[in-house]
Write a protein that holds these residues in place. Sequence first.
Motif, short mmCIF file in Angstrom:
data_model
loop_
_atom_site.label_atom_id
_atom_site.label_comp_id
_atom_site.label_asym_id
_atom_site.label_seq_id
_atom_site.Cartn_x
_atom_site.Cartn_y
_atom_site.Cartn_z
N LEU A 22 0.96 -18.34 13.29
CA LEU A 22 0.18 -18.69 12.11
C LEU A 22 -1.32 -18.56 12.38
O LEU A 22 -2.08 -18.07 11.54
N TYR A 23 -1.76 -18.97 13.55
CA TYR A 23 -3.16 -18.83 13.92
C TYR A 23 -3.56 -17.35 13.96
O TYR A 23 -4.64 -16.97 13.47
N ALA A 24 -2.70 -16.56 14.57
CA ALA A 24 -3.00 -15.12 14.67
C ALA A 24 -3.08 -14.47 13.30
O ALA A 24 -3.96 -13.65 13.03
N PHE A 25 -2.17 -14.84 12.40
CA PHE A 25 -2.19 -14.27 11.06
C PHE A 25 -3.44 -14.69 10.29
O PHE A 25 -4.06 -13.88 9.59
N ALA A 26 -3.83 -15.96 10.42
CA ALA A 26 -5.03 -16.43 9.74
C ALA A 26 -6.28 -15.73 10.29
O ALA A 26 -7.17 -15.33 9.52
N ASP A 27 -6.34 -15.56 11.60
CA ASP A 27 -7.48 -14.85 12.19
C ASP A 27 -7.51 -13.39 11.76
O ASP A 27 -8.57 -12.84 11.48
N LEU A 28 -6.33 -12.77 11.71
CA LEU A 28 -6.25 -11.37 11.28
C LEU A 28 -6.72 -11.22 9.84
O LEU A 28 -7.49 -10.30 9.52
N LEU A 29 -6.29 -12.12 8.99
CA LEU A 29 -6.66 -12.04 7.58
C LEU A 29 -8.16 -12.27 7.40
O LEU A 29 -8.83 -11.56 6.64
N ALA A 30 -8.70 -13.26 8.10
CA ALA A 30 -10.13 -13.54 7.99
C ALA A 30 -10.97 -12.38 8.52
O ALA A 30 -11.96 -11.97 7.90
N THR A 31 -10.57 -11.84 9.66
CA THR A 31 -11.31 -10.70 10.24
C THR A 31 -11.23 -9.48 9.34
O THR A 31 -12.22 -8.75 9.16
N LEU A 85 -6.93 -5.78 13.55
CA LEU A 85 -5.74 -5.97 14.38
C LEU A 85 -6.09 -5.90 15.87
O LEU A 85 -5.60 -6.70 16.68
N ILE A 86 -6.95 -4.95 16.22
CA ILE A 86 -7.36 -4.82 17.62
C ILE A 86 -8.16 -6.03 18.07
O ILE A 86 -7.93 -6.60 19.15
N LEU A 87 -9.13 -6.44 17.24
CA LEU A 87 -9.95 -7.59 17.61
C LEU A 87 -9.13 -8.87 17.72
O LEU A 87 -9.33 -9.68 18.63
N THR A 88 -8.19 -9.08 16.80
CA THR A 88 -7.36 -10.28 16.84
C THR A 88 -6.46 -10.28 18.07
O THR A 88 -6.28 -11.32 18.72
N ALA A 89 -5.90 -9.12 18.39
CA ALA A 89 -5.03 -9.04 19.57
C ALA A 89 -5.80 -9.33 20.85
O ALA A 89 -5.33 -10.06 21.73
N ILE A 90 -7.02 -8.80 20.95
CA ILE A 90 -7.84 -9.07 22.14
C ILE A 90 -8.21 -10.54 22.23
O ILE A 90 -8.15 -11.16 23.31
N ARG A 91 -8.59 -11.12 21.09
CA ARG A 91 -9.02 -12.52 21.10
C ARG A 91 -7.87 -13.45 21.48
O ARG A 91 -8.05 -14.38 22.28
N HIS A 92 -6.68 -13.22 20.95
CA HIS A 92 -5.55 -14.10 21.25
C HIS A 92 -4.94 -13.80 22.60
O HIS A 92 -4.30 -14.67 23.20
N ARG A 151 -5.35 -28.06 12.64
CA ARG A 151 -5.77 -27.95 11.25
C ARG A 151 -7.23 -27.52 11.12
O ARG A 151 -7.61 -26.86 10.14
N ARG A 152 -8.05 -27.88 12.07
CA ARG A 152 -9.46 -27.48 12.02
C ARG A 152 -9.58 -25.95 12.11
O ARG A 152 -10.38 -25.34 11.39
N LYS A 153 -8.80 -25.37 12.97
CA LYS A 153 -8.85 -23.91 13.12
C LYS A 153 -8.39 -23.21 11.85
O LYS A 153 -9.02 -22.25 11.39
N LEU A 154 -7.32 -23.69 11.25
CA LEU A 154 -6.84 -23.09 10.02
C LEU A 154 -7.83 -23.30 8.88
O LEU A 154 -8.00 -22.43 8.02
N THR A 155 -8.50 -24.44 8.87
CA THR A 155 -9.48 -24.71 7.82
C THR A 155 -10.66 -23.74 7.92
O THR A 155 -11.16 -23.23 6.91
N LYS A 156 -11.12 -23.47 9.14
CA LYS A 156 -12.22 -22.52 9.33
C LYS A 156 -11.83 -21.13 8.85
O LYS A 156 -12.60 -20.45 8.16
N ASP A 157 -10.62 -20.69 9.22
CA ASP A 157 -10.17 -19.37 8.78
C ASP A 157 -10.04 -19.31 7.26
O ASP A 157 -10.38 -18.30 6.63
N LEU A 158 -9.57 -20.39 6.66
CA LEU A 158 -9.42 -20.42 5.20
C LEU A 158 -10.78 -20.35 4.52
O LEU A 158 -10.94 -19.65 3.50
N ILE A 159 -11.78 -21.05 5.06
CA ILE A 159 -13.12 -21.01 4.47
C ILE A 159 -13.70 -19.59 4.56
O ILE A 159 -14.31 -19.07 3.60
N VAL A 160 -13.50 -18.93 5.70
CA VAL A 160 -14.00 -17.55 5.87
C VAL A 160 -13.32 -16.61 4.89
O VAL A 160 -13.96 -15.74 4.28
N ILE A 161 -12.02 -16.78 4.71
CA ILE A 161 -11.27 -15.91 3.79
C ILE A 161 -11.76 -16.10 2.35
O ILE A 161 -12.00 -15.12 1.63
N VAL A 162 -11.92 -17.34 1.94
CA VAL A 162 -12.38 -17.61 0.57
C VAL A 162 -13.78 -17.05 0.36
O VAL A 162 -14.08 -16.44 -0.69
#
Length: 297
Positions: A22-31, A85-92, A151-162
Amino acid sequence: MALSIEEIVNKHESVLKKYRGLYAFADLLATYFVLYVLFVLFNMRDLFLMFSIFEPYTDAKYSILGFGVVFETLGLIFLAFALSLILTAIRHYRAEKKDAIALLEETHPVLRERLRTAYDNRNTDNIIVRDLIGGVIIDSKPVQSSSFLDRRKLTKDLIVIVFAVTVLAYVVGTGYQTTLSPTDLNGVIDKLPLVSNSNSDLYPVDENGGTSNNTSQENIFGKPAVVVVEGKDVDLTIPPGTGQGFTSQEEGEQMNESFTQSGMVNPEAEASKAYYDNLPEGYRNVIQSYFEGLAEE
């Protein structure tokens, strides 16, 4: 009891893997949304105009889900997704990963050191290990897997996406874009001393048309070139001032053409008779006599 401790750890480990996904998907979507918004703002669609391989496809429209999508838009979507996808894979891949036992001991101090020791000795059968495992099972029952969720991490990704989606909607609605474009890099690249056409002028041209090379300009053509044709040496030296190519210095056959002389012409002046046609009637004899008198004088 050994099986029970394994079930507890495996249950929490399975939930932890789902949260990581879930973290990886949220980061991928935000990026992805951030990159796509930046691509649109900075006219990255012009990037496809810089490569001849994409020239047949530019401005072509494709129907997707009933909507006409331009090739450049599809290219930006694919490019943004690939980069995100590349950036998220490297980060995780570089991120620190804790197992379920480490997280349980970190979030629940009552299990610290006891859970790891009980799990490592789960196959040992003695009164001390059985007592340890029983106590750990009792203390771990109140633990919920949801406590592992960041939840803090998911909240940050959600704010970036919005935020990114809001900016994208504004750009699409107003058509706002910056004046920067990838095509501007052509001028920057041409100004680089090591990248610009450094091989085009091997010797700089002087104002008088010569070059700055220090070699002597005398005998620039070197030794005259000679070609043997049917046993005869033919000089192919380029004479100064001639056009491009070699000219043979061998004399050709002379063309003897006969000259016909024109006939003799009477040198005496002969009056033209054409002017009589334009003389007015009644004065023709008077005018004729006047000119004949001038001729006699």
